[in-house]
Design an enzyme around this catalytic site. Structure first.
Site, PDB file in Angstrom:
ATOM      1  N   GLU A 227       0.834  -1.211   0.000  1.00  0.00           N
ATOM      2  CA  GLU A 227       0.000   0.000   0.000  1.00  0.00           C
ATOM      3  C   GLU A 227       0.858   1.246   0.000  1.00  0.00           C
ATOM      4  O   GLU A 227       1.694   1.426   0.896  1.00  0.00           O
ATOM      5  CB  GLU A 227      -0.916  -0.017   1.234  1.00  0.00           C
ATOM      6  CG  GLU A 227      -1.906   1.133   1.238  1.00  0.00           C
ATOM      7  CD  GLU A 227      -2.873   1.075   2.425  1.00  0.00           C
ATOM      8  OE1 GLU A 227      -3.211  -0.032   2.887  1.00  0.00           O
ATOM      9  OE2 GLU A 227      -3.273   2.162   2.882  1.00  0.00           O
TER      10      GLU A 227
ATOM     11  N   LYS B  28      -7.070  -0.841  11.644  1.00  0.00           N
ATOM     12  CA  LYS B  28      -6.517  -1.320  10.361  1.00  0.00           C
ATOM     13  C   LYS B  28      -5.249  -0.531  10.045  1.00  0.00           C
ATOM     14  O   LYS B  28      -4.242  -1.090   9.612  1.00  0.00           O
ATOM     15  CB  LYS B  28      -7.566  -1.155   9.256  1.00  0.00           C
ATOM     16  CG  LYS B  28      -7.171  -1.722   7.907  1.00  0.00           C
ATOM     17  CD  LYS B  28      -6.390  -0.770   7.029  1.00  0.00           C
ATOM     18  CE  LYS B  28      -6.086  -1.398   5.677  1.00  0.00           C
ATOM     19  NZ  LYS B  28      -5.204  -0.580   4.845  1.00  0.00           N
TER      20      LYS B  28
ATOM     21  N   ASP C  83       4.278 -14.417  11.870  1.00  0.00           N
ATOM     22  CA  ASP C  83       2.936 -14.821  11.455  1.00  0.00           C
ATOM     23  C   ASP C  83       1.965 -13.659  11.676  1.00  0.00           C
ATOM     24  O   ASP C  83       1.400 -13.495  12.760  1.00  0.00           O
ATOM     25  CB  ASP C  83       2.539 -16.054  12.285  1.00  0.00           C
ATOM     26  CG  ASP C  83       1.192 -16.613  11.894  1.00  0.00           C
ATOM     27  OD1 ASP C  83       0.423 -15.911  11.211  1.00  0.00           O
ATOM     28  OD2 ASP C  83       0.895 -17.750  12.291  1.00  0.00           O
TER      29      ASP C  83
ATOM     30  N   HIS D 119      -1.891  10.460  -0.040  1.00  0.00           N
ATOM     31  CA  HIS D 119      -2.189   9.131  -0.558  1.00  0.00           C
ATOM     32  C   HIS D 119      -2.241   9.147  -2.085  1.00  0.00           C
ATOM     33  O   HIS D 119      -1.653   8.299  -2.748  1.00  0.00           O
ATOM     34  CB  HIS D 119      -3.553   8.729  -0.004  1.00  0.00           C
ATOM     35  CG  HIS D 119      -3.720   7.268   0.141  1.00  0.00           C
ATOM     36  ND1 HIS D 119      -3.171   6.577   1.178  1.00  0.00           N
ATOM     37  CD2 HIS D 119      -4.369   6.368  -0.619  1.00  0.00           C
ATOM     38  CE1 HIS D 119      -3.477   5.312   1.060  1.00  0.00           C
ATOM     39  NE2 HIS D 119      -4.201   5.159  -0.026  1.00  0.00           N
TER      40      HIS D 119
HETATM   41  C1  MEV Z   1      -5.458   3.234   5.270  1.00  0.00           C
HETATM   42  O1  MEV Z   1      -4.813   2.039   4.881  1.00  0.00           O
HETATM   43  C2  MEV Z   1      -5.434   3.382   6.760  1.00  0.00           C
HETATM   44  C3  MEV Z   1      -6.192   4.573   7.316  1.00  0.00           C
HETATM   45  O2  MEV Z   1      -7.536   4.556   6.815  1.00  0.00           O
HETATM   46  C4  MEV Z   1      -6.180   4.440   8.807  1.00  0.00           C
HETATM   47  C5  MEV Z   1      -7.080   5.434   9.535  1.00  0.00           C
HETATM   48  O3  MEV Z   1      -8.081   5.878   8.967  1.00  0.00           O
HETATM   49  O4  MEV Z   1      -6.758   5.702  10.706  1.00  0.00           O
HETATM   50  C6  MEV Z   1      -5.586   5.870   6.866  1.00  0.00           C
END
Ligand code: MEV
Length: 444
Positions: free
Chosen positions: A85, A281, A297, A394
């Site tokens: 990513e 995430k 792992d 991004h």
């Molecule tokens: C993207 O991979 C992860 C984010 O969405 C985490 C977040 O929103 O805190 C940027």
């Protein structure tokens, strides 16, 4: 076209590849050439990769990046990250740099206890089993002595065995619960080997013990397996500084406004499960990337982290933030079971280099490094979210992916980067831009 086959696993690698390309692809020759182009040119290395899995026909590449300038407990680390990513590595590096001038990250391992269970069914009087438990324990420990000898000499082993009655939740359901210390190894093989012996020894013990009669002699071992939930194998990592030292943020946002918005963002991830999932995430973007780079792992690490995030019955943020007495503090307690010996850690040629890059850390040191990568990732994500939003950074990275996908020339890549400096990036916008460039060229 044949979509199913018997005896596939016994075929040679070349035959497997041939069967796959001939039966699933329109252009078998091209696909075979393409997949084979990713075979390692060193046959010995390729054999090692093939040994990690089964039915391999090629290798799947992921980018290997590094995030430098991490200060953790006053030591500087350059952290390896395997992730596909865009912007994750850049975000980690930028958070590392930010905190390096504000005291760095402070991390400590709180405990390193791992867990395993033998789940069994038994129709008998529990008090009778309790009464013989001390001698059962002795028997269990004796029966695994060959497996545990080496681990004890390394300072680990089994340090607790309990008998648990769960009949209030499921008829006739009991557990042997054991706690383990596995030192620098993740310990899954060790724990599972011990537990499988525990299962058969328990069965045999009850069958031959004079205190048990009739149906009491029969225990059904349902399964024996480690638990990936290790809330007592846990590390804390944190950063803090006076709010006034946080500096100035994009769009001229001052430190106090930033700190309060950041604090609220963490609070929201504690209150709202939808946000908590995305928030965590982002944390695992960092954790998984280092786990993969060091051949740990990541599925086990994720499973454990998510269960911990829901430990009070609601899924919540793994990180915490406080603003007290003018001090900004941001921290995370993360249960994480990992290893720096055993498994693939030394077998995978790049994982071995990752560990070397990190100074060949102990498992405890790696727990601190990986948790810190997760905290840094979360800091960077929230910093963007409460200031500029994440799309700006991004999409800049994503622009390259789109340009590569559209097979843009070097000349067009340079022009596109300039053009999209202050414009919204989207697949359509980039395609249209490239079409315009081509038109321009035709006119010249
Ligand atoms: C993207 O991979 C992860 C984010 O969405 C985490 C977040 O929103 O805190 C940027």
């Amino acid at each position: 076209m044949k979509k199913s086959i018997s005896g596939f696993s016994k075929m040679s690698k070349r035959k497997k590849l041939r069967w796959i390309v001939e039966n699933f692809f329109k252009d078998p020759e091209t696909v075979a050439r393409e997949l084979m182009s990713f075979w390692h040119r060193n046959e010995d290395q390729q054999r090692i990769f093939d040994g990690f899995s089964e039915n391999t026909i090629s290798n799947y590449y992921l980018p290997y990046g590094v995030a430098p300038n991490f200060t953790i407990n006053q030591q500087t680390y350059c952290i390896p990250m395997v992730i596909e990513e865009s912007s994750v590595v850049a975000a980690a590096a930028s958070a590392a740099k930010f905190w390096a001038t504000r005291g760095g990250f402070k991390a400590k391992v709180i405990s390193t206890k791992k867990v395993g269970q033998v789940h069994f069914s038994w129709e008998g009087d529990f008090t009778k089993l309790q009464a013989v438990f001390e001698s059962l324990k002795e028997r269990l420990l004796a029966d695994v002595s060959l497996i545990t000898k080496n681990m004890y000499s390394r300072g680990g082993g089994i340090y607790d065995i309990q008998l648990r009655d769960l009949t209030d939740q499921e008829e006739n359901y009991y557990q042997i619960w054991a706690n383990f210390e596995t030192c620098d190894s993740m310990g899954a093989n060790f724990i599972n080997s011990v537990l499988e012996v525990f299962g058969s020894s328990l069965k045999d013990f009850v069958e031959h013990h004079p205190d048990f009669q009739g149906s009491e002699k029969e225990i059904t071992i349902i399964m024996a397996i480690l638990s990936n939930y290790t809330p007592e194998c846990i590390v804390r990592t944190e950063v803090s500084c006076p709010i006034s030292d946080l500096g100035v943020f994009p769009e001229n946002m001052d430190a106090t406004t930033f700190a309060h918005k950041f604090y609220k963002a963490v609070r929201i991830a504690h209150i709202d499960t939808n946000r908590a999932t995305t928030h965590n995430k982002g944390i695992f973007n960092g954790i998984d990337a280092v786990a993969l780079a060091t051949a740990n792992d990541f599925r086990a690490i994720e499973a454990c982290g998510h269960t911990y995030a829901a430990r009070d019955g609601q899924y919540r943020s793994l990180t915490n933030c406080s603003l007290e007495n003018g001090v900004f503090k941001f921290w995370m307690d993360l249960p994480i079971a990992l290893g720096t010996v055993g498994g693939l850690t030394k077998l995978h040629p790049i994982a071995k280099r990752s560990l070397e890059l990190l100074g060949n850390p102990s498992a405890e040191e790696l727990m601190m490094i990986i948790a810190t990568a997760g905290l840094a990732q979360n800091f960077a994500a929230l910093r963007s979210l409460v200031t500029t939003g994440i799309q700006k950074g991004h999409m800049k990275m994503h622009l390259m992916n789109i340009l590569n996908h559209l097979e843009a020339s070097q000349e067009n890549i340079i022009a596109a980067k300039l053009y999209f400096t202050d414009r919204a990036v989207s697949f359509t916008a980039v395609r249209e831009f490239l079409a315009q460039q081509d038109l321009k060229k035709e006119r010249v």
